[in-house]
Motif scaffolding. Structure first.
Motif, PDB file in Angstrom:
ATOM      1  N   LYS A 186      -8.509   9.702  -4.420  1.00 13.28           N
ATOM      2  CA  LYS A 186      -8.123  10.812  -5.308  1.00 13.28           C
ATOM      3  C   LYS A 186      -6.733  11.324  -4.936  1.00 13.28           C
ATOM      4  O   LYS A 186      -6.455  12.512  -4.977  1.00 13.28           O
ATOM      5  CB  LYS A 186      -9.153  11.941  -5.213  1.00 13.28           C
ATOM      6  N   TYR A 187      -5.864  10.416  -4.564  1.00 11.63           N
ATOM      7  CA  TYR A 187      -4.486  10.749  -4.229  1.00 11.63           C
ATOM      8  C   TYR A 187      -3.623   9.563  -4.631  1.00 11.63           C
ATOM      9  O   TYR A 187      -4.135   8.484  -4.954  1.00 11.63           O
ATOM     10  CB  TYR A 187      -4.340  11.049  -2.729  1.00 11.63           C
ATOM     11  N   ASP A 188      -2.316   9.739  -4.605  1.00 16.74           N
ATOM     12  CA  ASP A 188      -1.412   8.694  -5.081  1.00 16.74           C
ATOM     13  C   ASP A 188      -1.312   7.529  -4.096  1.00 16.74           C
ATOM     14  O   ASP A 188      -1.405   7.704  -2.875  1.00 16.74           O
ATOM     15  CB  ASP A 188      -0.014   9.272  -5.324  1.00 16.74           C
ATOM     16  N   PHE A 189      -1.109   6.354  -4.651  1.00 15.38           N
ATOM     17  CA  PHE A 189      -0.914   5.142  -3.850  1.00 15.38           C
ATOM     18  C   PHE A 189       0.281   5.336  -2.917  1.00 15.38           C
ATOM     19  O   PHE A 189       1.374   5.701  -3.353  1.00 15.38           O
ATOM     20  CB  PHE A 189      -0.672   3.948  -4.782  1.00 15.38           C
ATOM     21  N   GLY A 190       0.049   5.111  -1.618  1.00 16.68           N
ATOM     22  CA  GLY A 190       1.123   5.226  -0.641  1.00 16.68           C
ATOM     23  C   GLY A 190       1.029   6.436   0.257  1.00 16.68           C
ATOM     24  O   GLY A 190       1.703   6.478   1.291  1.00 16.68           O
ATOM     25  N   CYS A 191       0.205   7.423  -0.113  1.00 19.47           N
ATOM     26  CA  CYS A 191       0.079   8.604   0.752  1.00 19.47           C
ATOM     27  C   CYS A 191      -0.542   8.236   2.096  1.00 19.47           C
ATOM     28  O   CYS A 191      -0.211   8.812   3.122  1.00 19.47           O
ATOM     29  CB  CYS A 191      -0.774   9.671   0.067  1.00 19.47           C
ATOM     30  N   GLY A 249       4.792  12.889  -4.983  1.00 22.19           N
ATOM     31  CA  GLY A 249       3.456  12.481  -5.398  1.00 22.19           C
ATOM     32  C   GLY A 249       2.403  13.502  -5.037  1.00 22.19           C
ATOM     33  O   GLY A 249       2.695  14.604  -4.568  1.00 22.19           O
ATOM     34  N   ASP A 250       1.148  13.131  -5.268  1.00 27.06           N
ATOM     35  CA  ASP A 250       0.012  13.995  -4.965  1.00 27.06           C
ATOM     36  C   ASP A 250      -0.712  13.428  -3.754  1.00 27.06           C
ATOM     37  O   ASP A 250      -1.480  12.474  -3.865  1.00 27.06           O
ATOM     38  CB  ASP A 250      -0.929  14.066  -6.170  1.00 27.06           C
ATOM     39  N   CYS A 251      -0.453  14.015  -2.580  1.00 29.77           N
ATOM     40  CA  CYS A 251      -1.061  13.543  -1.336  1.00 29.77           C
ATOM     41  C   CYS A 251      -2.048  14.543  -0.765  1.00 29.77           C
ATOM     42  O   CYS A 251      -2.513  14.390   0.373  1.00 29.77           O
ATOM     43  CB  CYS A 251       0.028  13.258  -0.300  1.00 29.77           C
ATOM     44  N   GLY A 252      -2.395  15.549  -1.531  1.00 24.98           N
ATOM     45  CA  GLY A 252      -3.211  16.644  -1.017  1.00 24.98           C
ATOM     46  C   GLY A 252      -4.546  16.220  -0.441  1.00 24.98           C
ATOM     47  O   GLY A 252      -5.033  16.805   0.532  1.00 24.98           O
TER      48      GLY A 252
END
Length: 509
Positions: A296-301, A463-466
């Motif tokens: 549930k986070y962006d690829f690469g986080c 991105g979204d890494c939360g």
């Protein structure tokens, strides 16, 4: 070279001109670079009884390199005899020993010596390195090459001491233990787990796999390297080097450039995420389990990886994916937030390592000018280092793996650039008849400001890494692992940065 400088290098006050701490690939690479550049007065201190670092310590079932092995090696020492595109761990350990022997590093090794601290003596302009057995080593320069996948991290859950069964951390695998017929609680679904779980699941009576955060996994295009291709690599000039360059380009596009330039390639990242989700759905039968395995986070986080064996494990009747948070360990097993207690005979902690935690980078204490410990300096000022290599206040101290030093999927790219940077500084000191090398504060500050500004294009900011719980992030909220530049730029800068960023002097001689 003047007589004064010769006397300085051969001073009876010094045990060695240079002390390298760590005999993994970082230490081996630095040593080879030093030898090739005419710096032969050094010792490598290693707490274990052999070279290889990560590939010596990690021996869990299924261990293999997670980027193509053609790029996971020194550019100057290609191995035409890899058995697979993703070689198994024992081959990497053998490759380390081969490099140590071929390039004359072995005589410089001192095994079974655990470094506890290195202290800079300002009056004498030397580093005094203390070891667990009470011996000290006095040197002009220190090279920290301890890496960051070094100190195993156990689950931060209450009650571990209550559990009466067997406890194994994947970084310290117990090969004498028989998993046959055991009930296993396996914590973690990261890069280690995707390799080891398929190997163990075949043997156990039951396995509960506890997942806090799933990772993005692409299909793995692994293949054996046939004897014919091995022979071609060995006999046809340039063939393996060309294959290496191709794999470096492809893996860096997927594994690094999407991270560093995410702001501009976000659509490509979403396309890759779609491929990863399709991969899960093709291999896992239960729709509910599929949803639990989708990040549930962006690829690469978090560091992504490749697998064809991990997802099918969850189609087995004896394997259950558990995503309810762990509350505590009990005498018999694990209790989760939903109130369930799952019994087990064996706990396997695939919970990774202490990464950029206080006291973990480096794994020993570094005391610089004014008696300031580098861990305290970082605690107050955030992790930083000029080009990932040096800090003001810590003269003659260099890091192979320092903050913001990684920018290629294979760590061998980092080893190359950092070793090149190191040798340029030492050559400049000799040319100037100096024995004191310190990066200027203004240069370090400007470098850190540049890194922070460039972070705006990375997945960590754009991105979204939360929900990632990524080891890339430290306690300050920074990501001191990845340097936000391309591999090409990093290679160029290591060879052509202005040496005027450093101050040189002759002190204590």
């Amino acid at each position: 070279m003047s007589q004064a400088v010769v006397q300085d290098y051969d001073s009876p006050d010094l045990d060695f001109e240079i002390v390298i701490i760590g005999a993994g690939f970082s230490g081996i690479g630095a040593a080879i670079k030093l030898l090739k550049s005419g710096f032969g007065d050094f010792v490598i201190l290693e707490k274990a009884e052999g070279a290889g670092g990560t590939w010596r310590d990690n021996t869990y079932p299924g261990l293999a390199v997670d980027v193509p092995t053609l790029s996971y090696s020194f550019s100057f020492e290609q191995n035409p005899h890899w058995s697979n595109l993703y070689a198994p761990g024992p081959e990497l350990k053998a490759y380390a020993d081969h490099c140590v022997n071929k390039y004359g590093v072995r005589p410089h090794m001192r095994y079974g010596i655990e470094v506890t601290k290195s202290v800079y003596d300002e009056a004498r302009n030397v580093w005094v390195t203390h070891t667990a057995n009470g011996r000290t080593f006095t040197s002009r320069y220190i090279v920290s090459a301890t890496g960051f996948l070094t100190l195993p991290k156990m689950p931060e859950v209450p009650g571990l001491d209550k559990f009466k069964g067997k406890v194994i951390h994947t970084a310290r695998w117990d090969h004498s233990y028989d998993f046959t017929g055991k009930r296993v609680g396996w914590i973690g679904t990261g890069a280690t787990s995707i390799q080891a779980i398929p190997e163990i699941a075949e043997k156990v009576a039951h396995m509960d796999v506890y997942q806090r955060t799933p990772i993005w996994l692409l299909p793995k295009t692994d293949m054996p390297i046939s004897p014919g291709l091995q022979k071609a690599f060995a006999s046809i000039p340039g063939l393996q080097r060309g294959a290496r360059i191709l794999t470096v380009i492809l893996t860096d596009i997927v594994m690094i450039n999407l991270l560093v330039f995410n702001k501009y390639f976000n659509r490509f990242g979403k396309w890759i995420e779609g491929k990863c989700i399709d991969h899960i759905r093709r291999q896992v039968n239960d729709p509910e389990t599929v949803e639990k395995l989708i990040p549930k986070y962006d690829f690469g986080c978090k560091r992504p990886s490749f697998t064809n064996k991990f997802y099918p494990v969850f189609n087995k009747d004896n394997v259950e994916l558990v995503t309810d948070p762990i509350v505590e360990f009990t005498e018999k097993g694990i209790r989760t937030q939903d109130g369930a207690e799952r019994e087990m005979d064996t706990l396997v902690a695939a919970t990774g390592f202490q990464v950029f935690e206080k006291g973990s980078v480096p794994t020993f204490s570094i005391i610089g000018k004014g008696g300031v410990a580098i861990s305290d300096w970082w605690e107050e000022n955030r992790y930083q280092a000029f080009e990932g290599m040096s800090l003001p206040g810590y003269p003659n101290y260099f890091m192979i793996f320092g903050p913001y030093s990684v920018c290629t999927a294979s760590f061998f790219g980092m080893i190359d650039t950092q070793s090149t940077h190191l040798v340029r500084c030492l050559k400049a000191a000799r040319k100037r008849k100096a024995n004191y090398v310190e990066v200027k504060k203004s240069s370090n500050d400007a470098d850190f400001a540049k890194v922070q500004k460039r972070m705006n294009t990375t997945v960590f900011s754009a991105g979204d890494c939360g929900a990632s719980h990524s080891y890339y992030f430290d306690r300050h909220g920074d990501n001191p692992v990845i340097r936000p530049v391309s591999g090409v730029e990093r290679w160029f800068v290591s060879r052509f940065f202005s040496i005027d960023h450093y101050s040189f002097d002759l002190r204590g001689a």
